[in-house]
Design an enzyme around this catalytic site. Sequence first.
Site, PDB file in Angstrom:
ATOM      1  N   LYS A  37      -4.310   2.065 -18.382  1.00  0.00           N
ATOM      2  CA  LYS A  37      -4.959   3.053 -18.737  1.00  0.00           C
ATOM      3  C   LYS A  37      -5.299   4.171 -17.680  1.00  0.00           C
ATOM      4  O   LYS A  37      -5.712   5.334 -17.930  1.00  0.00           O
ATOM      5  CB  LYS A  37      -6.447   2.869 -19.366  1.00  0.00           C
ATOM      6  N   SER A 288       0.086  -5.121 -21.103  1.00  0.00           N
ATOM      7  CA  SER A 288      -0.790  -3.745 -20.649  1.00  0.00           C
ATOM      8  C   SER A 288      -1.993  -3.920 -19.970  1.00  0.00           C
ATOM      9  O   SER A 288      -2.627  -2.668 -19.497  1.00  0.00           O
ATOM     10  CB  SER A 288      -1.054  -3.011 -22.075  1.00  0.00           C
TER      11      SER A 288
END
Length: 317
Positions: A37, A288
Amino acid sequence: MHDVHRTPLKQSKTINRLTGRQVFLKMENQQRTGSFKLRGALNKICSLTKEEASRGIVCASAGNHAQGVALAASERGISAKIFMPKKTPLAKVEATKSYGAEIKLTGETYQEAFTAASEDMLANGSTFVHAFDDEKVMAGQGTIALEMMQQCPDLEAIVVPVGGGGLIAGIAVAAKTFHPQLKVIGVQSQGAPATYNQFTGKNTGYMNQAKSIADGIVVKKPGKHTYPVIEQFVDEMVTVSDEEIAYAIIFMLEREKTLVEGAGAAAVASLLCNKIDGQRNKVGCIVSGGNVDLSKIEHYRKLSHQFLDEKPLTSMS
């Protein structure tokens, strides 16, 4: 200003053996702040005008986006106010605070925190940094695909976890721009399949309820800006169950000695549990994030055992 890490792209002999293909794990759980992110947040915040920056930043997040925004804002010297659901794990709240952001714990879900952040933006004229539904954020996430194509130029497919769709939208555009034949495959949790449902024509994608151990990809509706990109550039979408995600978390911990959160394990789960068709041999897989609430590991272990009891993997015997 600091940059993002160029994270490793690594193979696992065990995963290769179990899946019968060459799997290349993109270790974004080793990124600064513990997740991909930061890439989107940094790209968005670096591109703000002086006037936009001077108004301060506001955002909503269940965890990883919050840390990315807080770090990127502190490095540019911008004040950041971040709305997080009340049940956000303490470790994520503390990590976000440590980067200097002001935290507001509001509501039960991301949606409620998002509403509160939107109201704050209107009241104070702050600059909103969306977790996924923003072109600059998507472009930042797309840098993962650029790195992967440099690290392994002959990849045939990239498997990506999908929540709001910012990650897969950015990756799909970058991948198809340079290698149009590269397949991009999205993975959602069966408990939160809004984008999968719309992509496969089941319904318009809005869900009243969404629940999964993969809290990073629990989103009730596809992004307004991300979905058209997904529809145009993504080849396939699949889903995985919470048991399959838990199995992948425990597998990565025990076999690969690496900590992966539910969202980060979703793409791994799709490969380990044979959700992706077998035509493509060299497959990139986005791990991720790694911001796990450690108190839940025992719960994941139980779910993993449940999965193995119900569906023993023949290749594991």
